[in-house]
Design a protein around this motif. Structure first.
Motif, PDB file in Angstrom:
ATOM      1  N   PHE A  15      30.493  48.026  38.440  1.00  0.00           N
ATOM      2  CA  PHE A  15      29.674  49.337  38.648  1.00  0.00           C
ATOM      3  C   PHE A  15      29.961  49.728  40.057  1.00  0.00           C
ATOM      4  O   PHE A  15      29.928  50.772  40.581  1.00  0.00           O
ATOM      5  CB  PHE A  15      28.217  49.131  38.259  1.00  0.00           C
ATOM      6  N   GLY A  16      29.552  48.734  41.306  1.00  0.00           N
ATOM      7  CA  GLY A  16      29.478  48.905  42.561  1.00  0.00           C
ATOM      8  C   GLY A  16      30.679  49.639  43.002  1.00  0.00           C
ATOM      9  O   GLY A  16      30.693  50.485  43.787  1.00  0.00           O
ATOM     10  N   ARG A  17      31.781  48.976  42.494  1.00  0.00           N
ATOM     11  CA  ARG A  17      32.965  49.425  42.936  1.00  0.00           C
ATOM     12  C   ARG A  17      33.454  50.934  42.413  1.00  0.00           C
ATOM     13  O   ARG A  17      33.766  51.967  43.371  1.00  0.00           O
ATOM     14  CB  ARG A  17      34.410  48.563  42.781  1.00  0.00           C
ATOM     15  N   GLU A  18      33.054  51.463  41.222  1.00  0.00           N
ATOM     16  CA  GLU A  18      33.125  52.302  40.926  1.00  0.00           C
ATOM     17  C   GLU A  18      32.253  53.495  41.648  1.00  0.00           C
ATOM     18  O   GLU A  18      32.800  54.493  41.931  1.00  0.00           O
ATOM     19  CB  GLU A  18      32.590  52.541  39.368  1.00  0.00           C
ATOM     20  N   GLU A  21      33.533  54.288  44.960  1.00  0.00           N
ATOM     21  CA  GLU A  21      34.885  55.002  45.103  1.00  0.00           C
ATOM     22  C   GLU A  21      34.565  56.452  44.579  1.00  0.00           C
ATOM     23  O   GLU A  21      34.746  57.706  45.237  1.00  0.00           O
ATOM     24  CB  GLU A  21      35.710  54.486  44.250  1.00  0.00           C
ATOM     25  N   ALA A  22      33.512  56.676  43.883  1.00  0.00           N
ATOM     26  CA  ALA A  22      33.055  58.131  43.482  1.00  0.00           C
ATOM     27  C   ALA A  22      32.424  58.666  44.522  1.00  0.00           C
ATOM     28  O   ALA A  22      32.707  60.094  44.781  1.00  0.00           O
ATOM     29  CB  ALA A  22      32.118  57.999  42.207  1.00  0.00           C
ATOM     30  N   ALA A  23      31.520  58.045  45.255  1.00  0.00           N
ATOM     31  CA  ALA A  23      30.845  58.696  46.503  1.00  0.00           C
ATOM     32  C   ALA A  23      31.800  59.163  47.521  1.00  0.00           C
ATOM     33  O   ALA A  23      31.838  60.073  48.201  1.00  0.00           O
ATOM     34  CB  ALA A  23      29.757  57.806  47.135  1.00  0.00           C
ATOM     35  N   LEU A  24      32.970  58.095  47.916  1.00  0.00           N
ATOM     36  CA  LEU A  24      33.768  58.303  48.770  1.00  0.00           C
ATOM     37  C   LEU A  24      34.590  59.533  48.625  1.00  0.00           C
ATOM     38  O   LEU A  24      35.096  60.228  49.357  1.00  0.00           O
ATOM     39  CB  LEU A  24      34.538  57.099  48.959  1.00  0.00           C
ATOM     40  N   GLU A  25      35.004  59.481  47.302  1.00  0.00           N
ATOM     41  CA  GLU A  25      36.074  60.695  46.923  1.00  0.00           C
ATOM     42  C   GLU A  25      35.216  61.958  46.954  1.00  0.00           C
ATOM     43  O   GLU A  25      36.277  62.894  46.944  1.00  0.00           O
ATOM     44  CB  GLU A  25      36.418  60.295  45.331  1.00  0.00           C
ATOM     45  N   ALA A 219      33.134  55.687  33.614  1.00  0.00           N
ATOM     46  CA  ALA A 219      32.641  56.570  33.045  1.00  0.00           C
ATOM     47  C   ALA A 219      31.019  56.982  33.450  1.00  0.00           C
ATOM     48  O   ALA A 219      30.539  57.858  33.087  1.00  0.00           O
ATOM     49  CB  ALA A 219      32.340  56.515  31.450  1.00  0.00           C
ATOM     50  N   THR A 220      30.330  55.888  34.298  1.00  0.00           N
ATOM     51  CA  THR A 220      29.257  55.963  34.746  1.00  0.00           C
ATOM     52  C   THR A 220      29.230  56.612  36.076  1.00  0.00           C
ATOM     53  O   THR A 220      28.165  57.065  36.743  1.00  0.00           O
ATOM     54  CB  THR A 220      28.646  54.620  35.109  1.00  0.00           C
ATOM     55  N   ARG A 221      30.481  57.168  36.700  1.00  0.00           N
ATOM     56  CA  ARG A 221      30.577  57.689  38.030  1.00  0.00           C
ATOM     57  C   ARG A 221      29.489  58.970  38.131  1.00  0.00           C
ATOM     58  O   ARG A 221      28.896  59.231  38.773  1.00  0.00           O
ATOM     59  CB  ARG A 221      32.064  58.031  38.263  1.00  0.00           C
ATOM     60  N   ALA A 222      29.974  59.888  37.140  1.00  0.00           N
ATOM     61  CA  ALA A 222      29.463  61.231  37.059  1.00  0.00           C
ATOM     62  C   ALA A 222      28.069  61.262  36.908  1.00  0.00           C
ATOM     63  O   ALA A 222      26.907  61.634  37.549  1.00  0.00           O
ATOM     64  CB  ALA A 222      30.001  61.978  36.135  1.00  0.00           C
ATOM     65  N   ALA A 223      27.583  60.091  36.153  1.00  0.00           N
ATOM     66  CA  ALA A 223      25.878  60.004  35.931  1.00  0.00           C
ATOM     67  C   ALA A 223      25.540  59.402  36.877  1.00  0.00           C
ATOM     68  O   ALA A 223      24.187  59.864  37.535  1.00  0.00           O
ATOM     69  CB  ALA A 223      25.855  58.969  34.649  1.00  0.00           C
ATOM     70  N   LEU A 224      25.803  58.468  37.585  1.00  0.00           N
ATOM     71  CA  LEU A 224      25.197  57.998  38.851  1.00  0.00           C
ATOM     72  C   LEU A 224      25.043  59.164  40.027  1.00  0.00           C
ATOM     73  O   LEU A 224      23.981  59.040  40.699  1.00  0.00           O
ATOM     74  CB  LEU A 224      25.815  56.922  39.453  1.00  0.00           C
ATOM     75  N   LEU A 225      26.215  59.828  40.141  1.00  0.00           N
ATOM     76  CA  LEU A 225      26.217  60.990  41.105  1.00  0.00           C
ATOM     77  C   LEU A 225      25.101  62.177  40.832  1.00  0.00           C
ATOM     78  O   LEU A 225      24.614  62.205  41.600  1.00  0.00           O
ATOM     79  CB  LEU A 225      27.309  61.389  41.354  1.00  0.00           C
ATOM     80  N   PHE A 238      18.638  54.804  30.922  1.00  0.00           N
ATOM     81  CA  PHE A 238      19.924  53.966  30.310  1.00  0.00           C
ATOM     82  C   PHE A 238      20.950  54.691  30.688  1.00  0.00           C
ATOM     83  O   PHE A 238      21.290  55.669  30.769  1.00  0.00           O
ATOM     84  CB  PHE A 238      19.577  53.918  28.668  1.00  0.00           C
ATOM     85  N   PHE A 239      22.200  53.541  30.762  1.00  0.00           N
ATOM     86  CA  PHE A 239      23.555  53.899  30.690  1.00  0.00           C
ATOM     87  C   PHE A 239      24.306  53.471  29.543  1.00  0.00           C
ATOM     88  O   PHE A 239      24.243  52.361  29.371  1.00  0.00           O
ATOM     89  CB  PHE A 239      24.214  53.596  32.040  1.00  0.00           C
ATOM     90  N   GLY A 240      24.835  54.308  28.732  1.00  0.00           N
ATOM     91  CA  GLY A 240      25.387  53.591  27.496  1.00  0.00           C
ATOM     92  C   GLY A 240      24.652  54.375  26.416  1.00  0.00           C
ATOM     93  O   GLY A 240      23.922  54.808  26.190  1.00  0.00           O
ATOM     94  N   LYS A 241      25.657  53.964  25.088  1.00  0.00           N
ATOM     95  CA  LYS A 241      25.106  54.417  23.814  1.00  0.00           C
ATOM     96  C   LYS A 241      24.623  53.361  23.379  1.00  0.00           C
ATOM     97  O   LYS A 241      24.926  52.124  23.361  1.00  0.00           O
ATOM     98  CB  LYS A 241      26.202  54.783  22.915  1.00  0.00           C
ATOM     99  N   GLY A 242      23.368  53.663  22.559  1.00  0.00           N
ATOM    100  CA  GLY A 242      22.716  52.703  21.605  1.00  0.00           C
ATOM    101  C   GLY A 242      21.430  52.074  22.267  1.00  0.00           C
ATOM    102  O   GLY A 242      20.593  51.762  21.349  1.00  0.00           O
TER     103      GLY A 242
END
Length: 271
Positions: A15-18, A21-25, A219-225, A238-242
């Protein structure tokens, strides 16, 4: 939208890397930390001065203080602090060694505490900021074979809920992100396995394994942003289904049990 400055622990993978990268992009600036030397060479090559790589062991409180201060001095501010560093410890409660238990709590519970301690003076001074604590669905219900991991995440949930109330008036937001099962190496190379006791072999053989697909970390990138950009973020998400269905059943069972024993509970009060 203004450029945000991030501090992310455990950012070399998962998650940390994702999220880094999302923030930097999107043009943000990120201080990324990991225990692994050279973990961020590619990020620096791609994003240049927008990346501040820091080698950091979050269990070293003095080093955490230095790292956070370095990030503030380098970028001038902190907007988002993400406590993501952590790992899984697998084993029955009796199987876990003292060293394994202490190491788990040092990383998953005390590490985030030291980062919060280091970051809060800066966030208070600027009157803003968002602390994101990466918990887990394992922070709100328990399964056998993960007892001390659960203890670390339940502890994180507990102090973070208090923290959110304590810092609200300073303009600081706090959120617990509680992921379900994702295809990270949490249960793989990053995990620690306790030595097994034969006494639990039959129980272990009958344990139910979580079913279903594992989520994609990317897939968590957009959610975290979206979470860090909103004016009124939730304390828990929660992140995820279920997870929501699981926790509805878990809490219904708890309430039912408390109600069944309520007469005994009240009698124990004495007046």
């Amino acid at each position: 939208m203004s450029v945000k400055t991030w501090f992310i622990t455990g950012a070399s993978k998962g998650f940390g890397r994702e999220w880094a990268e999302a923030a930097l992009e999107r043009g943000d600036r990120v201080a990324v930390s990991s225990r692994t030397p050279g973990a961020f060479d590619e990020l620096v090559k791609t994003h240049g001065d927008a990346v501040l790589p820091i080698q950091l062991d979050v269990t070293d409180r003095a080093a955490v203080d230095v790292a956070v201060r370095h990030a503030v001095d380098h970028f001038g501010q902190l907007d988002v602090v993400v406590n993501n560093a952590g790992y899984g410890l697998f084993g029955m409660v009796e199987e876990v060694s003292e060293r394994q238990a202490r190491d788990q709590l040092d990383v998953n519970l005390l590490g985030p505490l030291w980062v919060v301690h280091a970051a809060l003076p800066h966030l208070r001074a600027q009157g803003s900021g968002h602390i994101v604590q990466v918990s887990s669905i394992a922070g709100v219900f328990s399964l056998p074979g993960l007892g001390i991991y659960h203890a670390s995440k339940f502890g994180l949930e507990g102090f973070t809920a208090s923290l959110a109330a304590e810092v609200k008036d300073f303009g600081i937001k706090v959120t617990l992100v509680e992921p379900a099962g994702y295809a990270t190496d949490w249960a793989g190379p990053s995990a620690v396995q306790a030595d097994r006791l034969a006494a639990y072999d039959d129980f272990r053989a009958g344990m139910r394994r979580p079913a279903g697909a594992r989520g994609e970390p990317g897939a968590t990138r957009a959610a975290l942003l979206e979470l860090v950009d909103t004016d009124e973020p939730p304390l828990r998400i929660f992140f995820g289904k279920g997870p929501l269905d699981v926790i509805k059943a878990e809490y219904a069972a708890r309430i039912s049990e408390w109600e069944r024993w309520d007469a005994v509970s009240q009698a124990a009060f004495g007046v």
